[in-house]
Motif scaffolding. Structure first.
Motif, mmCIF file in Angstrom:
data_model
loop_
_atom_site.group_PDB
_atom_site.id
_atom_site.type_symbol
_atom_site.label_atom_id
_atom_site.label_comp_id
_atom_site.label_asym_id
_atom_site.label_seq_id
_atom_site.Cartn_x
_atom_site.Cartn_y
_atom_site.Cartn_z
ATOM 1 N N ARG A 197 -5.876 12.719 -40.434
ATOM 2 C CA ARG A 197 -5.839 13.353 -39.107
ATOM 3 C C ARG A 197 -4.425 13.624 -38.602
ATOM 4 O O ARG A 197 -4.263 14.162 -37.507
ATOM 5 N N ALA A 198 -3.425 13.273 -39.348
ATOM 6 C CA ALA A 198 -2.043 13.378 -38.873
ATOM 7 C C ALA A 198 -1.671 14.797 -38.455
ATOM 8 O O ALA A 198 -0.879 14.983 -37.541
ATOM 9 N N ASP A 199 -2.245 15.791 -39.105
ATOM 10 C CA ASP A 199 -1.943 17.185 -38.763
ATOM 11 C C ASP A 199 -2.976 17.774 -37.801
ATOM 12 O O ASP A 199 -3.050 18.984 -37.616
ATOM 13 N N ASP A 200 -3.787 16.891 -37.199
ATOM 14 C CA ASP A 200 -4.834 17.275 -36.245
ATOM 15 C C ASP A 200 -5.977 18.062 -36.866
ATOM 16 O O ASP A 200 -6.766 18.683 -36.161
ATOM 17 N N ILE A 201 -6.067 18.039 -38.189
ATOM 18 C CA ILE A 201 -7.175 18.689 -38.889
ATOM 19 C C ILE A 201 -7.752 17.671 -39.863
ATOM 20 O O ILE A 201 -7.031 17.142 -40.720
ATOM 21 N N TYR A 202 -9.034 17.377 -39.723
ATOM 22 C CA TYR A 202 -9.708 16.465 -40.639
ATOM 23 C C TYR A 202 -10.863 17.246 -41.258
ATOM 24 O O TYR A 202 -11.992 17.187 -40.800
ATOM 25 N N ASP A 203 -10.538 18.001 -42.296
ATOM 26 C CA ASP A 203 -11.527 18.892 -42.885
ATOM 27 C C ASP A 203 -12.350 18.201 -43.977
ATOM 28 O O ASP A 203 -12.145 17.038 -44.286
ATOM 29 N N GLN A 204 -13.267 18.930 -44.543
ATOM 30 C CA GLN A 204 -14.182 18.390 -45.558
ATOM 31 C C GLN A 204 -13.445 17.890 -46.800
ATOM 32 O O GLN A 204 -13.819 16.873 -47.381
ATOM 33 N N ASP A 205 -12.404 18.604 -47.227
ATOM 34 C CA ASP A 205 -11.648 18.165 -48.404
ATOM 35 C C ASP A 205 -10.986 16.817 -48.153
ATOM 36 O O ASP A 205 -10.998 15.938 -49.012
ATOM 37 N N GLU A 206 -10.424 16.661 -46.972
ATOM 38 C CA GLU A 206 -9.773 15.387 -46.637
ATOM 39 C C GLU A 206 -10.816 14.273 -46.517
ATOM 40 O O GLU A 206 -10.600 13.163 -47.002
ATOM 41 N N ARG A 207 -11.930 14.573 -45.902
ATOM 42 C CA ARG A 207 -13.002 13.576 -45.754
ATOM 43 C C ARG A 207 -13.522 13.139 -47.127
ATOM 44 O O ARG A 207 -13.708 11.958 -47.377
ATOM 45 N N ARG A 208 -13.729 14.109 -48.007
ATOM 46 C CA ARG A 208 -14.189 13.773 -49.371
ATOM 47 C C ARG A 208 -13.148 12.919 -50.092
ATOM 48 O O ARG A 208 -13.495 11.981 -50.801
ATOM 49 N N ARG A 220 2.329 20.155 -46.203
ATOM 50 C CA ARG A 220 2.912 18.980 -45.558
ATOM 51 C C ARG A 220 3.368 19.369 -44.163
ATOM 52 O O ARG A 220 4.352 20.070 -43.994
ATOM 53 N N ALA A 221 2.635 18.903 -43.189
ATOM 54 C CA ALA A 221 3.001 19.159 -41.791
ATOM 55 C C ALA A 221 4.036 18.127 -41.358
ATOM 56 O O ALA A 221 4.068 17.011 -41.871
ATOM 57 N N PRO A 222 4.888 18.492 -40.419
ATOM 58 C CA PRO A 222 5.888 17.537 -39.916
ATOM 59 C C PRO A 222 5.271 16.233 -39.399
ATOM 60 O O PRO A 222 5.833 15.154 -39.605
ATOM 61 N N ASP A 223 4.101 16.318 -38.764
ATOM 62 C CA ASP A 223 3.441 15.102 -38.277
ATOM 63 C C ASP A 223 2.993 14.204 -39.424
ATOM 64 O O ASP A 223 3.008 12.975 -39.302
ATOM 65 N N GLU A 224 2.600 14.797 -40.526
ATOM 66 C CA GLU A 224 2.210 14.005 -41.701
ATOM 67 C C GLU A 224 3.430 13.297 -42.289
ATOM 68 O O GLU A 224 3.360 12.110 -42.628
ATOM 69 N N ASP A 225 4.535 14.024 -42.416
ATOM 70 C CA ASP A 225 5.765 13.405 -42.925
ATOM 71 C C ASP A 225 6.211 12.262 -42.018
ATOM 72 O O ASP A 225 6.605 11.197 -42.493
ATOM 73 N N ALA A 226 6.138 12.482 -40.718
ATOM 74 C CA ALA A 226 6.547 11.447 -39.766
ATOM 75 C C ALA A 226 5.661 10.215 -39.889
ATOM 76 O O ALA A 226 6.156 9.073 -39.883
ATOM 77 N N LEU A 227 4.371 10.413 -40.030
ATOM 78 C CA LEU A 227 3.454 9.281 -40.202
ATOM 79 C C LEU A 227 3.786 8.501 -41.461
ATOM 80 O O LEU A 227 3.870 7.267 -41.438
ATOM 81 N N MET A 228 4.007 9.197 -42.550
ATOM 82 C CA MET A 228 4.287 8.522 -43.817
ATOM 83 C C MET A 228 5.611 7.758 -43.759
ATOM 84 O O MET A 228 5.725 6.661 -44.300
ATOM 85 N N ARG A 229 6.608 8.332 -43.098
ATOM 86 C CA ARG A 229 7.888 7.627 -42.929
ATOM 87 C C ARG A 229 7.714 6.370 -42.082
ATOM 88 O O ARG A 229 8.362 5.354 -42.303
#
Length: 150
Positions: free
Chosen positions: A34-45, A112-121
């Motif tokens: 959800r870090a990029d504000d999108i939780y789609d089917q591929d991510e859920r799977r 890779r969204a900036p929010d995803e990179d920030a979360l991982m860091r």
């Protein structure tokens, strides 16, 4: 006196350490998705498949774990509740493997969204994984996905 102060700030929720390792891991995987504000089917799977593989669960058990972790994660003020459990319960090798799983969820959409990179860091040091090991985990995931080549 100190006990009185502690009780003033204590919420009526269950104690912070009440989550299992499995719930903590699932919550972080969902947070990464959800870090990029999108939780789609591929991510859920991807999250469900990782839960099945990591904890040897059936698809129904993985779905139940996912749903429990999702509800808890959405109510959590931050990730520390989950990272503390992980840091204390997993070996260094297991935590690095978890970082690979988190990177897999982040990169499953090949962006890779900036929010995803920030979360991982932010998550790497919270689960006691160094920047070098996290970057290496990301490269291994990209290689498996065919993004870097062999």
């Amino acid at each position: 006196m100190i006990d009185v102060l502690r009780n003033l700030f204590r919420t009526h929720e269950a104690p912070r350490a009440d989550v299992s390792l499995e719930v903590a891991v699932a919550a972080l995987l969902i947070e990464a998705a959800r870090a990029d504000d999108i939780y789609d089917q591929d991510e859920r799977r991807a999250v469900l498949r990782l839960l099945q593989d990591m904890f040897t669960l059936s698809s129904a058990q993985a779905q139940t774990l996912h749903d429990e972790a999702d509800a808890i994660q959405q109510q959590a003020a931050d990730s520390v509740r989950f990272t503390r459990v992980i840091k204390n319960a997993m070996s260094e090798e297991e935590r690095i493997t978890l970082m690979e799983a988190l990177w897999h969820v982040v990169l499953v959409d090949h962006q890779r969204a900036p929010d995803e990179d920030a979360l991982m860091r932010r998550l790497a040091p919270l689960v006691a994984v160094g920047d070098h090991d996290s970057a290496a985990a990301r490269r291994r995931v990209l290689t498996r996905m065919g993004e870097l080549g062999a």
